[in-house]
Design a protein around this motif. Structure first.
Motif, PDB file in Angstrom:
ATOM      1  N   LYS A 139       0.825  -1.195   0.000  1.00  0.00           N
ATOM      2  CA  LYS A 139       0.000   0.000   0.000  1.00  0.00           C
ATOM      3  C   LYS A 139       0.869   1.258   0.000  1.00  0.00           C
ATOM      4  O   LYS A 139       1.801   1.379   0.799  1.00  0.00           O
ATOM      5  CB  LYS A 139      -0.922   0.010   1.214  1.00  0.00           C
ATOM      6  CG  LYS A 139      -2.006  -1.056   1.172  1.00  0.00           C
ATOM      7  CD  LYS A 139      -2.942  -0.924   2.361  1.00  0.00           C
ATOM      8  CE  LYS A 139      -4.066  -1.947   2.285  1.00  0.00           C
ATOM      9  NZ  LYS A 139      -5.001  -1.829   3.446  1.00  0.00           N
ATOM     10  N   THR A 140       0.523   2.183  -0.877  1.00  0.00           N
ATOM     11  CA  THR A 140       1.278   3.430  -1.006  1.00  0.00           C
ATOM     12  C   THR A 140       1.265   4.238   0.286  1.00  0.00           C
ATOM     13  O   THR A 140       2.281   4.819   0.687  1.00  0.00           O
ATOM     14  CB  THR A 140       0.707   4.282  -2.152  1.00  0.00           C
ATOM     15  OG1 THR A 140       0.733   3.525  -3.359  1.00  0.00           O
ATOM     16  CG2 THR A 140       1.524   5.551  -2.331  1.00  0.00           C
ATOM     17  N   ASP A 141       0.121   4.271   0.969  1.00  0.00           N
ATOM     18  CA  ASP A 141       0.026   5.042   2.207  1.00  0.00           C
ATOM     19  C   ASP A 141       0.967   4.499   3.276  1.00  0.00           C
ATOM     20  O   ASP A 141       1.570   5.274   4.038  1.00  0.00           O
ATOM     21  CB  ASP A 141      -1.419   5.021   2.724  1.00  0.00           C
ATOM     22  CG  ASP A 141      -2.363   5.835   1.853  1.00  0.00           C
ATOM     23  OD1 ASP A 141      -1.850   6.652   1.049  1.00  0.00           O
ATOM     24  OD2 ASP A 141      -3.588   5.655   1.964  1.00  0.00           O
ATOM     25  N   ASN A 142       1.085   3.189   3.339  1.00  0.00           N
ATOM     26  CA  ASN A 142       2.000   2.589   4.319  1.00  0.00           C
ATOM     27  C   ASN A 142       3.458   2.907   3.996  1.00  0.00           C
ATOM     28  O   ASN A 142       4.261   3.163   4.891  1.00  0.00           O
ATOM     29  CB  ASN A 142       1.798   1.074   4.366  1.00  0.00           C
ATOM     30  CG  ASN A 142       0.487   0.683   5.022  1.00  0.00           C
ATOM     31  OD1 ASN A 142      -0.104   1.486   5.755  1.00  0.00           O
ATOM     32  ND2 ASN A 142       0.020  -0.532   4.768  1.00  0.00           N
ATOM     33  N   ILE A 143       3.790   2.888   2.712  1.00  0.00           N
ATOM     34  CA  ILE A 143       5.158   3.232   2.292  1.00  0.00           C
ATOM     35  C   ILE A 143       5.477   4.681   2.653  1.00  0.00           C
ATOM     36  O   ILE A 143       6.559   4.988   3.161  1.00  0.00           O
ATOM     37  CB  ILE A 143       5.335   2.996   0.781  1.00  0.00           C
ATOM     38  CG1 ILE A 143       5.310   1.505   0.456  1.00  0.00           C
ATOM     39  CG2 ILE A 143       6.645   3.616   0.290  1.00  0.00           C
ATOM     40  CD1 ILE A 143       6.473   0.727   1.031  1.00  0.00           C
ATOM     41  N   LYS A 144       4.529   5.569   2.416  1.00  0.00           N
ATOM     42  CA  LYS A 144       4.741   6.983   2.744  1.00  0.00           C
ATOM     43  C   LYS A 144       4.920   7.175   4.248  1.00  0.00           C
ATOM     44  O   LYS A 144       5.733   7.996   4.688  1.00  0.00           O
ATOM     45  CB  LYS A 144       3.565   7.817   2.238  1.00  0.00           C
ATOM     46  CG  LYS A 144       3.527   7.973   0.726  1.00  0.00           C
ATOM     47  CD  LYS A 144       2.377   8.873   0.301  1.00  0.00           C
ATOM     48  CE  LYS A 144       2.387   9.076  -1.215  1.00  0.00           C
ATOM     49  NZ  LYS A 144       1.259   9.941  -1.668  1.00  0.00           N
ATOM     50  N   GLU A 145       4.166   6.415   5.016  1.00  0.00           N
ATOM     51  CA  GLU A 145       4.308   6.509   6.472  1.00  0.00           C
ATOM     52  C   GLU A 145       5.674   6.011   6.927  1.00  0.00           C
ATOM     53  O   GLU A 145       6.307   6.612   7.810  1.00  0.00           O
ATOM     54  CB  GLU A 145       3.206   5.698   7.155  1.00  0.00           C
ATOM     55  CG  GLU A 145       3.229   5.806   8.675  1.00  0.00           C
ATOM     56  CD  GLU A 145       2.124   5.004   9.335  1.00  0.00           C
ATOM     57  OE1 GLU A 145       2.129   4.915  10.579  1.00  0.00           O
ATOM     58  OE2 GLU A 145       1.258   4.468   8.602  1.00  0.00           O
ATOM     59  N   LEU A 146       6.132   4.925   6.314  1.00  0.00           N
ATOM     60  CA  LEU A 146       7.466   4.417   6.646  1.00  0.00           C
ATOM     61  C   LEU A 146       8.552   5.409   6.253  1.00  0.00           C
ATOM     62  O   LEU A 146       9.539   5.584   6.976  1.00  0.00           O
ATOM     63  CB  LEU A 146       7.697   3.073   5.950  1.00  0.00           C
ATOM     64  CG  LEU A 146       6.862   1.892   6.451  1.00  0.00           C
ATOM     65  CD1 LEU A 146       7.099   0.668   5.575  1.00  0.00           C
ATOM     66  CD2 LEU A 146       7.158   1.577   7.911  1.00  0.00           C
ATOM     67  N   GLU A 147       8.401   6.052   5.106  1.00  0.00           N
ATOM     68  CA  GLU A 147       9.365   7.067   4.677  1.00  0.00           C
ATOM     69  C   GLU A 147       9.409   8.221   5.673  1.00  0.00           C
ATOM     70  O   GLU A 147      10.495   8.746   5.987  1.00  0.00           O
ATOM     71  CB  GLU A 147       9.015   7.571   3.277  1.00  0.00           C
ATOM     72  CG  GLU A 147       9.273   6.539   2.177  1.00  0.00           C
ATOM     73  CD  GLU A 147       8.790   7.000   0.812  1.00  0.00           C
ATOM     74  OE1 GLU A 147       9.216   6.409  -0.191  1.00  0.00           O
ATOM     75  OE2 GLU A 147       7.974   7.947   0.754  1.00  0.00           O
ATOM     76  N   LYS A 148       8.255   8.612   6.185  1.00  0.00           N
ATOM     77  CA  LYS A 148       8.206   9.687   7.181  1.00  0.00           C
ATOM     78  C   LYS A 148       8.893   9.255   8.466  1.00  0.00           C
ATOM     79  O   LYS A 148       9.641  10.037   9.084  1.00  0.00           O
ATOM     80  CB  LYS A 148       6.745  10.057   7.460  1.00  0.00           C
ATOM     81  CG  LYS A 148       6.575  11.249   8.393  1.00  0.00           C
ATOM     82  CD  LYS A 148       7.185  12.512   7.789  1.00  0.00           C
ATOM     83  CE  LYS A 148       6.959  13.706   8.704  1.00  0.00           C
ATOM     84  NZ  LYS A 148       7.601  14.942   8.156  1.00  0.00           N
ATOM     85  N   ASN A 149       8.650   8.011   8.874  1.00  0.00           N
ATOM     86  CA  ASN A 149       9.321   7.499  10.072  1.00  0.00           C
ATOM     87  C   ASN A 149      10.838   7.484   9.901  1.00  0.00           C
ATOM     88  O   ASN A 149      11.590   7.786  10.837  1.00  0.00           O
ATOM     89  CB  ASN A 149       8.820   6.090  10.397  1.00  0.00           C
ATOM     90  CG  ASN A 149       7.380   6.074  10.863  1.00  0.00           C
ATOM     91  OD1 ASN A 149       6.829   7.106  11.257  1.00  0.00           O
ATOM     92  ND2 ASN A 149       6.754   4.904  10.815  1.00  0.00           N
TER      93      ASN A 149
END
Length: 403
Positions: free
Chosen positions: A308-318
């Motif tokens: 999921k793109t949203d999960n990837i973006k969240e991981l990138e933010k982390n």
């Protein structure tokens, strides 16, 4: 005819210039692989690790150690090295030196006098690494026999390079770089620390390399911070990573980030590029450090759908928050030690020489209050050979497919 005779004379004279006029035969020298220097009262304690050529190149091994260490004291480093001729039947040759190890207590007093000798000696190349011992004397560390590599200095040399490339918490520094950092305005020096891990007894015993688990190991970790030529403190592992990120020396490492409230996920750094920008507004300097990261997901320790793109973006933010925290930790420690190891002052000196001229005499205090902005941008490039994780298929040790 005269021209031919003149040409012949030139050829003959040239033959006398061919070869090394100051060469030494191998039978006349003994090769030093590492030198350790400590300060004991008002004298230098110099420890020299010497290669035993018969054990390295001989067809039949005798069971003796591949290296020998000799210790001697002197008022100067040169005097101590020359005193070695009383114990060693050959002249110690430093041309193949791999490691110069400085004891922590000596580093606190200042390293200028030590570096002066090593920068003057015409036999020395400048491609050896310089390190500082942490919580140990250099002479104790150099007495450790290491497994895998026959020559302990070679093991430490390779470990420094590997740790810099693959872990990111050290910085391999050679003589030219160190001297440059010491003399440049607006840039303080750093060196990698080495620690003696283990029992710290019988570390020169052959049992240390014959056992499956060595009693003592030499580990390169943490970064020594200097103010001028004096050691003033240490960066921890995460602070050291933050330092390397700021100075664009973060090559490859593993970064652990949260993927839920309890579990973590590990990413492998593929690429890192940082840039430094300086400004002076109304006489007040500020620095902006931008860093771009590219990573692969390497280890998923939680139930997360990485498709999921949203999960990837969240991981990138982390990931961005994690790296930013490392960088801020290193800046906070450097400000506390009043040591501009990042070269912010040097950046201001290059871009704003007139304005920096008014700041340079009081740069320690100016640096302690310097406004520094960190901007991190990350991109997850890959997720490994699979986008799924088997963790969500296991519930309390029972395979859901069997229900």
């Amino acid at each position: 005819m005269k021209k031919r005779i003149l040409f012949l004379i030139i050829i003959i004279l040239t033959n006398f210039l061919i070869g090394c006029w100051d060469k030494r035969e191998l039978s006349e020298i003994t090769i030093a692989s590492a030198v350790g220097i400590d300060k004991v009262e008002d004298e230098y304690l110099v420890t020299v690790q010497i290669i035993n050529p018969s054990e390295i190149a001989g067809r039949e091994l005798t069971g003796r150690s591949e290296v020998s260490t000799y210790r001697v004291k002197g008022k100067t480093v040169f005097e101590a090295l020359r005193k070695l001729t009383r114990d060693v039947p050959r002249k110690v040759y430093l041309g193949h030196l791999m490691i110069l190890m400085i004891g922590e207590e000596l580093a606190k007093e200042g390293i200028i006098d030590v570096l002066d000798f090593f920068s003057r000696d015409h036999e020395l190349r400048t491609d050896f690494y310089i390190v500082v011992t942490k919580d140990s004397m250099a002479t104790d560390v150099l007495n450790v026999l290491t497994a895998i590599e026959k020559i302990p200095a070679e093991k430490l040399y390779d470990s420094l390079e590997m740790a810099e490339k693959s872990w990111g918490n050290v910085r391999a520094v050679q003589l030219d770089q160190l001297i440059s950092d010491l003399i440049n305005t607006g840039k303080d020096a750093i060196l990698t620390g080495v620690s003696l891990i283990g029992q710290k007894q019988d570390n020169n015993s052959m049992e240390n390399v014959n056992e499956v688990k060595p009693k003592n190991i030499i580990r390169s970790e943490d970064i020594a911070v200097f103010n001028g030529d004096k050691l003033v403190g240490w960066l921890t592992q995460n602070e050291s990573r933050g330092y390397n990120a700021i100075v664009d020396n973060l090559k490859n490492t593993v970064i652990t980030i949260p993927c839920n409230e309890k579990n973590n996920l590990a990413v492998e750094l593929l690429k890192s590029k940082s840039k430094m920008k300086s400004e002076i507004k109304q006489g007040i300097p500020n620095i902006t450090v931008k860093i771009d990261l590219e990573v692969n997901i390497a280890d998923v320790g939680c139930n997360i759908d990485i498709k999921k793109t949203d999960n990837i973006k969240e991981l990138e933010k982390n990931l961005e928050n994690q790296v930013e925290s490392y960088m801020n930790l290193s800046i906070k420690k450097a400000k506390k030690l009043k040591s501009d190891i990042f070269g912010f002052g040097l950046e201001l000196h290059r871009k704003h020489p007139k304005e920096f001229k008014e700041l340079r005499d009081n740069w320690e205090d100016e640096f302690s209050h310097l406004d520094i902005n960190i901007k991190v941008k990350s991109k997850i490039r890959g997720t490994g050979t699979t986008k799924d994780t088997f963790i969500d298929k296991i519930d309390d040790g029972v395979n859901k497919n069997e229900e």
